[in-house]
Scaffold this motif. Structure first.
Motif, PDB file in Angstrom:
ATOM      1  N   SER A  48      -1.516  23.370  -2.197  1.00 17.39           N
ATOM      2  CA  SER A  48      -1.216  22.926  -0.842  1.00 17.39           C
ATOM      3  C   SER A  48      -2.221  21.848  -0.469  1.00 17.39           C
ATOM      4  O   SER A  48      -3.268  21.722  -1.084  1.00 17.39           O
ATOM      5  CB  SER A  48      -1.281  24.080   0.152  1.00 17.39           C
ATOM      6  OG  SER A  48      -2.622  24.459   0.356  1.00 17.39           O
ATOM      7  N   LYS A  49      -1.862  21.117   0.552  1.00 18.22           N
ATOM      8  CA  LYS A  49      -2.700  20.046   1.054  1.00 18.22           C
ATOM      9  C   LYS A  49      -4.094  20.599   1.388  1.00 18.22           C
ATOM     10  O   LYS A  49      -4.200  21.662   1.985  1.00 18.22           O
ATOM     11  CB  LYS A  49      -2.033  19.534   2.333  1.00 18.22           C
ATOM     12  CG  LYS A  49      -2.567  18.259   2.868  1.00 18.22           C
ATOM     13  CD  LYS A  49      -1.628  17.818   3.996  1.00 18.22           C
ATOM     14  CE  LYS A  49      -2.102  16.534   4.612  1.00 18.22           C
ATOM     15  NZ  LYS A  49      -1.121  16.025   5.578  1.00 18.22           N
ATOM     16  N   PRO A  50      -5.159  19.887   1.026  1.00 19.10           N
ATOM     17  CA  PRO A  50      -6.501  20.390   1.356  1.00 19.10           C
ATOM     18  C   PRO A  50      -6.679  20.576   2.856  1.00 19.10           C
ATOM     19  O   PRO A  50      -6.143  19.788   3.644  1.00 19.10           O
ATOM     20  CB  PRO A  50      -7.425  19.277   0.852  1.00 19.10           C
ATOM     21  CG  PRO A  50      -6.628  18.497  -0.131  1.00 19.10           C
ATOM     22  CD  PRO A  50      -5.198  18.617   0.291  1.00 19.10           C
ATOM     23  N   ILE A  51      -7.419  21.601   3.228  1.00 12.93           N
ATOM     24  CA  ILE A  51      -7.689  21.889   4.652  1.00 12.93           C
ATOM     25  C   ILE A  51      -8.308  20.669   5.323  1.00 12.93           C
ATOM     26  O   ILE A  51      -8.058  20.385   6.484  1.00 12.93           O
ATOM     27  CB  ILE A  51      -8.592  23.135   4.787  1.00 12.93           C
ATOM     28  CG1 ILE A  51      -8.893  23.458   6.260  1.00 12.93           C
ATOM     29  CG2 ILE A  51      -9.906  22.985   4.022  1.00 12.93           C
ATOM     30  CD1 ILE A  51      -9.648  24.765   6.471  1.00 12.93           C
ATOM     31  N   HIS A  52      -9.091  19.897   4.552  1.00 12.87           N
ATOM     32  CA  HIS A  52      -9.783  18.731   5.109  1.00 12.87           C
ATOM     33  C   HIS A  52      -8.797  17.672   5.594  1.00 12.87           C
ATOM     34  O   HIS A  52      -9.123  16.863   6.451  1.00 12.87           O
ATOM     35  CB  HIS A  52     -10.683  18.084   4.058  1.00 12.87           C
ATOM     36  CG  HIS A  52     -11.408  19.053   3.171  1.00 12.87           C
ATOM     37  ND1 HIS A  52     -10.771  19.883   2.279  1.00 12.87           N
ATOM     38  CD2 HIS A  52     -12.719  19.323   3.043  1.00 12.87           C
ATOM     39  CE1 HIS A  52     -11.660  20.610   1.634  1.00 12.87           C
ATOM     40  NE2 HIS A  52     -12.853  20.297   2.071  1.00 12.87           N
ATOM     41  N   LEU A  53      -7.610  17.615   4.990  1.00  6.68           N
ATOM     42  CA  LEU A  53      -6.645  16.566   5.332  1.00  6.68           C
ATOM     43  C   LEU A  53      -5.549  17.084   6.261  1.00  6.68           C
ATOM     44  O   LEU A  53      -4.705  16.325   6.709  1.00  6.68           O
ATOM     45  CB  LEU A  53      -6.003  15.999   4.050  1.00  6.68           C
ATOM     46  CG  LEU A  53      -6.949  15.401   2.996  1.00  6.68           C
ATOM     47  CD1 LEU A  53      -6.152  14.862   1.810  1.00  6.68           C
ATOM     48  CD2 LEU A  53      -7.821  14.299   3.585  1.00  6.68           C
ATOM     49  N   ALA A  54      -5.545  18.389   6.520  1.00  8.17           N
ATOM     50  CA  ALA A  54      -4.488  18.969   7.355  1.00  8.17           C
ATOM     51  C   ALA A  54      -4.799  18.752   8.830  1.00  8.17           C
ATOM     52  O   ALA A  54      -5.941  18.901   9.259  1.00  8.17           O
ATOM     53  CB  ALA A  54      -4.348  20.456   7.056  1.00  8.17           C
ATOM     54  N   GLU A  94      -0.496  20.964  11.734  1.00 11.73           N
ATOM     55  CA  GLU A  94      -0.098  21.492  10.426  1.00 11.73           C
ATOM     56  C   GLU A  94      -0.709  22.872  10.175  1.00 11.73           C
ATOM     57  O   GLU A  94      -0.060  23.751   9.635  1.00 11.73           O
ATOM     58  CB  GLU A  94      -0.539  20.523   9.314  1.00 11.73           C
ATOM     59  CG  GLU A  94       0.335  19.292   9.222  1.00 11.73           C
ATOM     60  CD  GLU A  94      -0.193  18.240   8.245  1.00 11.73           C
ATOM     61  OE1 GLU A  94       0.624  17.460   7.742  1.00 11.73           O
ATOM     62  OE2 GLU A  94      -1.423  18.200   8.006  1.00 11.73           O
ATOM     63  N   MET A  95      -1.969  23.027  10.596  1.00 12.04           N
ATOM     64  CA  MET A  95      -2.645  24.303  10.357  1.00 12.04           C
ATOM     65  C   MET A  95      -1.918  25.463  11.041  1.00 12.04           C
ATOM     66  O   MET A  95      -2.058  26.601  10.652  1.00 12.04           O
ATOM     67  CB  MET A  95      -4.094  24.240  10.864  1.00 12.04           C
ATOM     68  CG  MET A  95      -5.002  23.358  10.045  1.00 12.04           C
ATOM     69  SD  MET A  95      -5.488  24.101   8.482  1.00 12.04           S
ATOM     70  CE  MET A  95      -6.661  25.331   9.049  1.00 12.04           C
ATOM     71  N   HIS A  96      -1.188  25.149  12.110  1.00 14.85           N
ATOM     72  CA  HIS A  96      -0.491  26.215  12.829  1.00 14.85           C
ATOM     73  C   HIS A  96       0.986  26.304  12.464  1.00 14.85           C
ATOM     74  O   HIS A  96       1.743  26.998  13.120  1.00 14.85           O
ATOM     75  CB  HIS A  96      -0.688  26.053  14.337  1.00 14.85           C
ATOM     76  CG  HIS A  96      -2.110  26.295  14.755  1.00 14.85           C
ATOM     77  ND1 HIS A  96      -2.987  25.281  15.024  1.00 14.85           N
ATOM     78  CD2 HIS A  96      -2.817  27.451  14.869  1.00 14.85           C
ATOM     79  CE1 HIS A  96      -4.180  25.793  15.315  1.00 14.85           C
ATOM     80  NE2 HIS A  96      -4.099  27.109  15.222  1.00 14.85           N
ATOM     81  N   SER A  97       1.379  25.570  11.433  1.00 10.03           N
ATOM     82  CA  SER A  97       2.779  25.649  11.000  1.00 10.03           C
ATOM     83  C   SER A  97       2.849  26.260   9.614  1.00 10.03           C
ATOM     84  O   SER A  97       1.933  26.092   8.804  1.00 10.03           O
ATOM     85  CB  SER A  97       3.402  24.250  10.922  1.00 10.03           C
ATOM     86  OG  SER A  97       2.981  23.460  11.990  1.00 10.03           O
ATOM     87  N   VAL A  98       3.943  26.934   9.363  1.00 11.50           N
ATOM     88  CA  VAL A  98       4.170  27.480   8.029  1.00 11.50           C
ATOM     89  C   VAL A  98       4.387  26.311   7.067  1.00 11.50           C
ATOM     90  O   VAL A  98       5.084  25.352   7.401  1.00 11.50           O
ATOM     91  CB  VAL A  98       5.410  28.405   8.049  1.00 11.50           C
ATOM     92  CG1 VAL A  98       5.775  28.857   6.651  1.00 11.50           C
ATOM     93  CG2 VAL A  98       5.144  29.602   8.958  1.00 11.50           C
ATOM     94  N   ILE A  99       3.770  26.372   5.899  1.00  6.73           N
ATOM     95  CA  ILE A  99       3.988  25.340   4.882  1.00  6.73           C
ATOM     96  C   ILE A  99       5.390  25.588   4.304  1.00  6.73           C
ATOM     97  O   ILE A  99       5.679  26.674   3.816  1.00  6.73           O
ATOM     98  CB  ILE A  99       2.938  25.436   3.757  1.00  6.73           C
ATOM     99  CG1 ILE A  99       1.522  25.338   4.336  1.00  6.73           C
ATOM    100  CG2 ILE A  99       3.168  24.343   2.710  1.00  6.73           C
ATOM    101  CD1 ILE A  99       0.416  25.645   3.330  1.00  6.73           C
ATOM    102  N   SER A 137       8.300  21.316   1.022  1.00  4.78           N
ATOM    103  CA  SER A 137       7.166  20.400   0.853  1.00  4.78           C
ATOM    104  C   SER A 137       6.310  20.772  -0.357  1.00  4.78           C
ATOM    105  O   SER A 137       5.424  20.032  -0.739  1.00  4.78           O
ATOM    106  CB  SER A 137       6.314  20.391   2.117  1.00  4.78           C
ATOM    107  OG  SER A 137       5.559  21.589   2.206  1.00  4.78           O
TER     108      SER A 137
END
Lengths: 331, 360, 354
Positions: free
Chosen positions: B125-131, B135-140, B144
């Protein structure tokens, strides 16, 4: 010890303005050491003993500042707007009283709320000092004050403002009075400006250059209905494992746990997701040093009526004394 | 009448090794061949007849040593949930679809094994640093995500390749961590029951395909066997957690450590009450830890078995397991042992008489 | 060049969470022991390996630092046989459900991070993104079995075993930043047989993932003349394609921007070109987000350069990077070191008026 805590908590000394509390503490400890210094940031540094070959130089820090308010504007109608020194929580403001260092007293209230169920931010609050207009107001921009609240006993628990961290100052004073034959050089630091990012401890640690550091502070305990916290009132001092600013050195945690067990002192382990202490800045001073912290469980931290259990305070004195009285072997 | 003595099934190293081999192997619905081959080898010493039917079910028979014996069918599905590669996206990245039901929140940060060449890959998944905060509060979303074989995996997988979680079996005390315990626990149970089958029954075991996508294998296996009674052996979810709001958990389905879960009713089947009574009696007489699975949704191969041909009295018995349809499930050895003990005692005691009365 | 893969796989199999690096530090010390003249441990337990210059005269000191700590979890409390948790380092809670972990309690216990099922949450009709507070670790043990084995403050590491992918790539947890530790090791291997005209301190630092505590204190005590922070950066991949990302396996990224000393940036890019090593310039408009930040402002200020390989899925248990880029990074550092002497040091930092 209650009397000492009463005296310390009823003194007004917000961050950056610690001279009143420093003088109260100095009077308590002046006979205990010939090596008492006040540094450029106002830290009161009391050194006891000399480092023996079995000993280390240990810095123990308890901060003597408290959170406070600072006047930012006086309105034409005489009401006073204010900013904060340290973290002021808006839910504790309405109805609180404050006292300024110039002796002026006031009460806090808030602007008309749009929604009664919402806590309003700090800028929507004001201090009423009884003035009818700005001309009439005894406060001006930059005046500082603290919560105005006396010390009370609640059974074996006590309540006061600024138990964060005057209770640790009291613990440190007690330990200084009882400690004997420590193999260590002990630098007790009553630090300044902890509530504004531990400025005092930063410079004190740089100057002292200790081998080992311990911070004393309170930790939030919300052992009340509906909130799960792992630290309870009355179950002994909390040995800090982590907070949001630092990870205690695991060797320090082990040493503290083992010392507590050996001396039959009940203790708890603290894994905290809010706040940090002077330990954060001591740990990274110069080449760094093993650092840990002892926390006294305390309810309603940063409110005008913080509450803690005297048994925990006494146990913290016992534990810290035991820690400092013997040679330290980490690992 | 003398009281029955309980024969306790002991799960030892041999049984755990069997379960480890079965759960580490991959058999996504529609591609059960690896599991089938393992089971075929394991049952060969005990079986009188082994065949693979037109769907890929493995049908194994152990004959009775007496005439006119009761025909008992045991069913366990071999397939597991997984993924299928549907499109190459360049650079070793592949779009995929789910095979069987899964919660997309469980997919990321897992190793996977792709295709018959067993290519190692990951779902990242996308790194936390780039989210972003949003996005952090949405289901991946699954759309995607990509299965990633690394840049050198370009062109190595092809459309239609199956992918499974690459989880390896772990034992910790009485606990087991593994993928596909749903339903390799059932498969291992059937293999063990074939090994220890009593002489007086005609034991018909079906290791079925495609349960996770609609009970398709069980349907035809039951048609072929047409037994007098059938038991589906499966794994059922344990939701035995404290509710965050502090209220009593009334929807636990079943509990870990509670022993075999006997089904009374699910979305697809009302179990035959005579079989529920029979299993209950066996459990109580032998003091076997057991539980009733909470009546409600969900289902097993029983849903297909009981309506086959003229109808087959059916029931399900499941081993409790947490986190079904994810990369790692948790089960307890003691629950499996109690399930084996219950079924072994049931097979030893089963007679046509238990079905002599009307259904209910 | 030595095959670094077995060493890296060992590194990736060790917990070594921020603040608890000892398990990984021991492995690194063992590997570095034959490659350096002196190994020391800082008060915060960063590992420093010193290669001395051949001459006893004053020579410039270069520090090459990579943090060895890993992100992970910590037990907050034990509730009804399950562990409530908090994170050490930045972890997206959305990558945690279904994660195999090791709980380092009284004994090491396998565990699994999972979510409270939706059916047990009030008014939850559709699946929401997992939040930290809804996650727990299940050891498969009953409340009774767990009694006395686990306590608040126990650390929890990812247990996903590392593995190699097709064609020279590797996946696992804590490749951030053990991949860089591997690059430092390759560099030390490469310079092993050279007489150096500079001192080299290779540092495996602690606690980068929490507060960059190790790099700050190590740099303060080493006082190098210049320093490299070796750390991973973002590879292009699903959902990650902007300027901050680089093609995986196509060369290391060399930082450019305030956190990097321009002379070092220039030197490294020209070295890469001379050696025919592909590289990317990583634009760092304000800061690098690495140990380089703390190193640069340490003591009286240290010329610092950030360099590293790109990596997919940072801070998940399936981070992926290229073995070739690890080797390239080590090679570049080694060349820099063997080229460094008092004169080249001086000329590198001479201000040329344009």
């Amino acid at each position: 010890m209650k009397n000492l805590i009463k005296k310390l908590t009823e003194t007004s000394s917000p961050s950056g303005y610690e001279s009143a509390i420093r003088e109260v503490i100095r009077a308590e400890i002046s006979s205990l050491s010939t090596n008492i210094k006040v540094d450029a940031l106002g830290n009161l540094i009391v050194t006891m003993g000399k480092k023996t070959d079995k000993g280390l130089r240990i810095m123990i820090a308890a901060h003597m500042d408290e959170i406070g308010v600072i006047v930012s504007h006086v309105e034409k109608n005489g009401l006073v707007r204010f900013s904060n020194l340290g973290t002021i929580l808006p839910q504790y403001l309405v109805g609180s009283r404050v006292v300024f260092l110039n002796g002026v007293r006031g009460v806090i209230n808030q602007d008309r709320p749009d929604d009664l169920h919402k806590i309003m931010t700090q800028d929507k609050h004001f201090i009423d000092v009884g003035a009818a207009s700005d001309k009439d107001c005894p406060l001006k921009i930059g005046d500082v004050g603290v919560f105005d609240r006396g010390f009370v006993e609640l059974g074996k628990r006590v309540s006061a403002k600024s138990l964060d961290d005057r209770v640790s100052c009291a613990v440190m004073i007690e330990v200084m009075k009882t400690i004997k034959n420590s193999p260590h050089e002990l630098a007790f630091v009553f630090s300044t400006q902890e509530e504004v990012q531990s400025k005092g401890a930063t410079t004190a640690a740089y100057e002292i250059e200790p081998d080992l550091a311990i911070a004393l502070d309170v930790t939030p305990s919300l052992d009340i209905v509906g909130v799960k916290m792992q630290v309870d009132l009355g179950k002994g001092p909390a040995i800090k494992v982590r907070d949001v600013g630092m990870l205690s050195d695991p060797r320090m945690v082990r040493w503290m746990e083992e010392t507590a067990k050996k001396n039959n002192i009940a203790y708890q382990l603290e894994v905290l997701d809010i706040g940090t202490t002077d330990a954060k800045v001591m740990q990274i001073s110069k080449a760094g040093m093993p650092t840990g912290a002892l926390s006294i469980p305390c309810r309603y931290v940063h409110s005008p009526s913080e509450v803690l259990d005297m048994d925990d305070v006494q146990a913290t004195v016992t534990l810290l004394t035991a820690l400092l009285n013997s040679p330290v072997s980490l690992e | 009448m003398s009281p029955q003595t309980k024969s306790t099934f002991k799960v030892g190293k041999a049984q755990l090794d069997l379960l480890e081999e079965l759960t580490n192997a991959n058999g996504v619905s529609g591609n059960e061949i690896d599991i089938r081959e393992i089971i075929r080898k394991k049952v060969a010493p005990y079986a009188d007849e082994i065949k693979v039917d037109g769907m890929g079910n493995l049908l194994v028979v152990k004959h009775a040593k007496k005439p006119n014996a009761i025909k008992v069918m045991l069913d366990a599905h071999m397939d597991e949930v997984g993924f299928m590669i549907v499109e190459e996206d360049g650079d070793g990245l592949y779009e995929f679809e789910q095979v069987g039901g899964g919660d997309e929140r469980q997919f990321v940060s897992k190793p996977v094994c792709v295709g018959s060449q067993k290519l190692p890959g990951v779902i990242g998944s996308k790194p936390i640093h780039l989210a972003t905060d949003d996005e952090m509060h949405s289901v991946i979303s699954q759309q995607s995500m990509r299965i990633d074989l690394g840049p050198a995996g370009k062109g190595k997988a092809k459309r239609g390749d199956y992918a499974a979680y690459a989880t390896k079996f772990i034992r910790s005390g009485d606990a087991i961590f593994a993928k596909a315990l749903d339903n390799r626990l059932g498969c291992a149970t059937l293999i063990e029951l074939l090994r220890t089958a009593p002489d007086h029954i005609e034991l018909l075991t079906a290791f079925t395909v495609q349960e996770e996508i609609g009970l398709r294998g069980a349907m035809v296996a039951a048609y072929d066997f047409y037994p007098q009674l059938a038991i589906a052996v499966d794994s059922t979810p344990a939701f035995d957690f404290e509710r965050p709001d502090g209220n009593e958990n009334t929807q636990y389905n079943c509990k870990l450590g509670g022993g075999p879960a006997i089904y009374i009713a699910d979305r697809g089947t009302l179990s035959d009450p005579r079989l529920i009574r029979f299993l209950t009696r066996i459990a109580e007489e032998n003091k076997i830890n057991f539980q009733y699975r909470q009546p409600g949704g969900g289902g097993t191969d029983s849903g297909a078995l009981h309506v086959t041909r003229g109808g087959i009295p059916s029931v399900s018995v499941s081993v409790p397991g947490r986190y079904a349809h994810t990369a790692v499930m948790v089960a307890r050895i003691s629950d499996w042992q109690d399930t084996l003990t219950l079924l072994q005692n049931a097979l030893a005691a089963v007679t046509p008489e238990i079905l002599s009365g009307d259904r209910a | 060049m030595k095959d670094i893969t077995p060493f890296l796989l060992t590194l990736l199999s060790k917990p070594g969470l921020s603040g608890y690096e000892q398990s990984v530090s021991e492995i690194i010390a063992e590997e570095w022991h034959p490659l350096v003249d002196e190994l020391t441990i800082s008060p915060l337990r960063s590992l420093h390996g010193l290669r001395k210059a051949a001459s006893k005269k004053k020579r410039p000191t270069v520090m090459i630092a990579a943090h060895m700590d890993a992100i992970g979890l910590m037990v907050k409390s034990v509730e009804h046989g399950l562990l409530s948790i908090t994170t050490i380092g930045g972890i997206d809670p959305r990558v945690l459900p279904g994660q195999l972990v090791t709980v380092h309690g009284k004994i090491d216990l396998p565990g699994l991070v999972q979510l409270i099922p939706d059916r047990l949450i009030n008014n939850q009709t559709s699946s929401k993104a997992p939040e930290k507070s809804q996650l727990f670790v299940d050891t498969g043990f009953t409340e009774k079995e767990l009694d006395g084995l686990v306590k608040p403050g126990d650390v929890i590491s990812f247990a996903q075993p590392p593995f190699e992918l097709t064609g020279g790539y590797i996946a696992g947890h804590s490749l951030d930043n053990r991949a860089s530790v591997a690059a430092l090791t390759l560099c030390l291997e490469e310079i092993k047989n050279y007489n150096l005209d500079c001192n080299v301190v290779a540092a495996a630092t602690v606690q980068e993932e929490v507060f960059a505590v190790g790099a700050a204190t190590s740099t303060f005590s080493v006082r190098p003349d210049l320093a490299f922070a070796v750390d991973v950066t973002f590879a292009k991949g699903p959902g990650s394609n902007d300027y901050r990302t680089f093609p995986l396996g196509e060369g290391p990224a060399i930082g450019l921007g305030a956190n990097n000393h321009p002379a070092l940036t220039k030197k490294m890019t020209s070295l890469a070109e001379a050696l025919d090593i592909p590289y990317f310039i990583e634009a760092m408009p304000t800061s690098s987000g690495t140990d380089g930040m703390a190193m640069q402002i340490s003591a009286n200020g240290i010329p610092t350069q950030v360099i590293g390989m790109s990596l997919r899925y940072m801070h998940t248990s399936v981070e992926m990077t290229s073995l070739k880029d690890i080797a390239r990074t080590g090679r570049l550092l080694a060349q820099f070191i063997t080229d460094l002497n008092p004169d080249s040091y001086k000329s590198m930092f001479e201000e040329k008026s344009s």
